[in-house]
Enzyme design. Sequence first.
Site, PDB file in Angstrom:
ATOM      1  N   LYS A  51       0.830  -1.205   0.000  1.00 54.98           N
ATOM      2  CA  LYS A  51       0.000   0.000   0.000  1.00 54.98           C
ATOM      3  C   LYS A  51       0.868   1.261   0.000  1.00 54.98           C
ATOM      4  O   LYS A  51       0.629   2.212  -0.752  1.00 54.98           O
ATOM      5  CB  LYS A  51      -0.908   0.014   1.231  1.00 54.98           C
ATOM      6  CG  LYS A  51      -1.986  -1.043   1.245  1.00 54.98           C
ATOM      7  CD  LYS A  51      -2.716  -1.000   2.596  1.00 54.98           C
ATOM      8  CE  LYS A  51      -3.664  -2.157   2.778  1.00 54.98           C
ATOM      9  NZ  LYS A  51      -4.314  -2.119   4.110  1.00 54.98           N
ATOM     10  N   CYS A  70      -0.548   1.003   6.805  1.00 50.90           N
ATOM     11  CA  CYS A  70      -0.695  -0.111   7.747  1.00 50.90           C
ATOM     12  C   CYS A  70      -1.636  -1.170   7.186  1.00 50.90           C
ATOM     13  O   CYS A  70      -2.442  -0.908   6.293  1.00 50.90           O
ATOM     14  CB  CYS A  70      -1.268   0.374   9.077  1.00 50.90           C
ATOM     15  SG  CYS A  70      -0.357   1.695   9.884  1.00 50.90           S
ATOM     16  N   ASP A  71      -1.536  -2.352   7.757  1.00 45.65           N
ATOM     17  CA  ASP A  71      -2.511  -3.402   7.466  1.00 45.65           C
ATOM     18  C   ASP A  71      -2.684  -4.227   8.737  1.00 45.65           C
ATOM     19  O   ASP A  71      -1.693  -4.565   9.398  1.00 45.65           O
ATOM     20  CB  ASP A  71      -2.040  -4.304   6.321  1.00 45.65           C
ATOM     21  CG  ASP A  71      -3.140  -5.244   5.880  1.00 45.65           C
ATOM     22  OD1 ASP A  71      -4.015  -4.809   5.098  1.00 45.65           O
ATOM     23  OD2 ASP A  71      -3.153  -6.415   6.327  1.00 45.65           O
ATOM     24  N   THR A  72      -3.932  -4.526   9.070  1.00 46.43           N
ATOM     25  CA  THR A  72      -4.235  -5.225  10.321  1.00 46.43           C
ATOM     26  C   THR A  72      -5.014  -6.505  10.068  1.00 46.43           C
ATOM     27  O   THR A  72      -5.910  -6.538   9.221  1.00 46.43           O
ATOM     28  CB  THR A  72      -5.054  -4.318  11.268  1.00 46.43           C
ATOM     29  OG1 THR A  72      -4.321  -3.119  11.518  1.00 46.43           O
ATOM     30  CG2 THR A  72      -5.340  -5.013  12.599  1.00 46.43           C
ATOM     31  N   GLY A 107       0.870  -4.581  10.443  1.00 50.38           N
ATOM     32  CA  GLY A 107       2.099  -4.264   9.718  1.00 50.38           C
ATOM     33  C   GLY A 107       2.161  -2.763   9.490  1.00 50.38           C
ATOM     34  O   GLY A 107       1.136  -2.131   9.201  1.00 50.38           O
TER      35      GLY A 107
END
Length: 200
Positions: A51, A70-72, A107
Site C-alpha cells: 500500500k 498499515c494493514d491489520t 504491519g
Amino acid sequence: MKLILASSSPARRKALENCGISPRVIKPLADESYPPELSCTQITTMLARRKGEHVLKELDVAGDFALISCDTMLDVQGTSYGKPGSKEKAVKMWQRMRGRTGVAHTGHFVAVRRHGKTQTQCREATTLVYFADLSDEEIEAYVATGEPERVAGGFTIDALGGAFITGIEGDPWNVAGISLPLVRQMLIDMNVGWHQLWED
C-alpha cells in the site's frame, strides 16, 4: 514535516489527529490479495508495504514528508481474520471469537523523503485481545449496525465494539490499527522526531 497517511481507515486518522497530527489522507488502491499459506505477520507487513509503495509511486508532493501505511489482521486459534465484508461472515467470525483470546497483528510501512532521498522501514506490532462471551442476540445486534463487516477482525475498540473487549496486553493503539509508539520509533530511526509532525 508533512505526514501522509496511506489508509482509508477513520480509526487510524482519528488516532493521529488526537495526537496533534493532521495527516493528508490518500486511499491506497493497491492489490490486497495474498497467498493463503502466509502467516498474519507475513500478510500484514507485505500489504502495508504494498500500500505504501503504491502511494509513493503516485505521489506528487514537494518538499520533505513522511508516509505511513498499515494493514491489520486478527489471529484467533490459528485462524486469520481480515475484514468480514458481509454480515453473514461477521456473525460466523464472532461466534468463533467470543470468549476467546485473539492476537491483533498490524504491519507498518513508514517512508521518509528528505532532500530528495527516500528511506523506508517495515515492522509489525502485536497485541493480545480478550473477547467477552457474547450471546447470539448481542452478536446479531452488533453485526446489524454494519460496523463489524467494515473493520479488520470484525470489531473495534474505539467505537461500538469497545464494550465487547474485556482486556488487552500490549499497545492499545495497535488494536485500532496503528501502533503510535512503534511508528514514533520507526521515525526516530530515520532521524525524524515525532514532535516534528505536530501542528504548529
